[in-house]
Design an enzyme around this catalytic site. Sequence first.
Site, PDB file in Angstrom:
ATOM      1  NE  ARG A  10      -3.840   0.615   1.989  1.00  0.00           N
ATOM      2  CZ  ARG A  10      -5.044   0.666   2.543  1.00  0.00           C
ATOM      3  NH1 ARG A  10      -5.236   1.398   3.640  1.00  0.00           N
ATOM      4  NH2 ARG A  10      -6.053   0.004   2.033  1.00  0.00           N
ATOM      5  CG  HIS A  65      -8.490   0.177  -2.602  1.00  0.00           C
ATOM      6  ND1 HIS A  65      -7.673  -0.910  -2.329  1.00  0.00           N
ATOM      7  CD2 HIS A  65      -9.132   0.453  -1.433  1.00  0.00           C
ATOM      8  CE1 HIS A  65      -7.813  -1.251  -1.066  1.00  0.00           C
ATOM      9  NE2 HIS A  65      -8.696  -0.443  -0.492  1.00  0.00           N
ATOM     10  CD  GLN A  82     -13.106  -2.051  -0.431  1.00  0.00           C
ATOM     11  OE1 GLN A  82     -12.310  -1.963   0.492  1.00  0.00           O
ATOM     12  NE2 GLN A  82     -14.287  -2.660  -0.290  1.00  0.00           N
ATOM     13  CG  ASP A 133     -14.331   6.076  -0.364  1.00  0.00           C
ATOM     14  OD1 ASP A 133     -14.269   5.877   0.872  1.00  0.00           O
ATOM     15  OD2 ASP A 133     -13.367   5.861  -1.127  1.00  0.00           O
ATOM     16  CB  CYS A 169     -14.262   0.788   0.507  1.00  0.00           C
ATOM     17  SG  CYS A 169     -13.526   2.422   0.708  1.00  0.00           S
ATOM     18  NE  ARG A 184     -10.114  -5.273   0.605  1.00  0.00           N
ATOM     19  CZ  ARG A 184      -9.379  -4.250   1.073  1.00  0.00           C
ATOM     20  NH1 ARG A 184      -9.975  -3.233   1.687  1.00  0.00           N
ATOM     21  NH2 ARG A 184      -8.067  -4.211   0.904  1.00  0.00           N
TER      22      ARG A 184
END
Length: 308
Positions: free
Chosen positions: A107, A134, A137, A225, A266, A294
Amino acid sequence: MNHFLDIHKTDPAELRKIIDQASATKQARLGRPKAALDDELPLKDRMVALIFEKPSTRTRVSFDVGVRQMGGQTMVLSGKDMQLGHGETIADTARVLSRYVDMIMIRTFDETVLTEMAEYADVPVINGLTDRTHPCQIMADVLTYEEHRGPIKGKKVVWTGDGNNVCASFLHAAGQFGFDMTFTGPAQLDPEEEFMGFARSKGSTIQVERDPFKAVEGADLIVADTWVSMHDSQSSKERRHNMLRPYQVNDHLMSHAKDDALFMHCLPAHREEEVTSAVMDGPQSVIFDEAENRLHAQKAIMRWCLGA
Ligand code: CP
């Protein structure tokens, strides 16, 4: 050996295999304790480095648990504590880590760190989020949608708010899984044309609609988000909140979508900002299934990367 760098860089048939594998292994584990090993141990004797240059709860824990359930071991590394944070090149770091570990999840901020890591590593590299995308996700989100409502192909997804890195991967997924997407948010925060263009080039209908109530008409899935992402400056917070307030997902907005529309986020969420608690905790919300998935999606991604 496969890298999992982005959804648009992975063949749609391979993406479908990953989703099917995730679903099957999730079913096979139902009712088992969290630390119980899977029936198959595809990561037995494998070591996985999990590198974080940004904070994380879900990505960190789900990768760590997933590797262990598949019989492997993990090493969680903070970018700032490595020589990476003190001037060692990405290329040298990738070559060195490849001598110790069998797979790298990173990440990071700049996606060139990810792509350079993949270029120089002799082991698979997985994108655990960059400022631009991402993908892990959204693989979990596709799995979640399909568990609740069947195939996502042909469905209408509405992204509300900021056209950020998670939105970008949703647009990649629209192209690869064959669904349509409408973005509703202020013009300053539109997703980059490149991401919308990819989805359109694959035949998806991608629209931008400033009126959130018009945008959600006929929606099968509404996604929100956070209004200020990890890479956004805190000084822009007030300005962004003012721009984004009309795009809050609340019961009134949900009532303009299809009756069986789902809500996703998320996480982490800022309750009463981008979404109300009534929606997050309401019957259309699948946010905690997304978080759980996930784990299952990433286990399948790791197996695909290793061909295991
Ligand atoms: N959704 C997500 O990636 O969560 P974390 O930042 O906690 O990993």
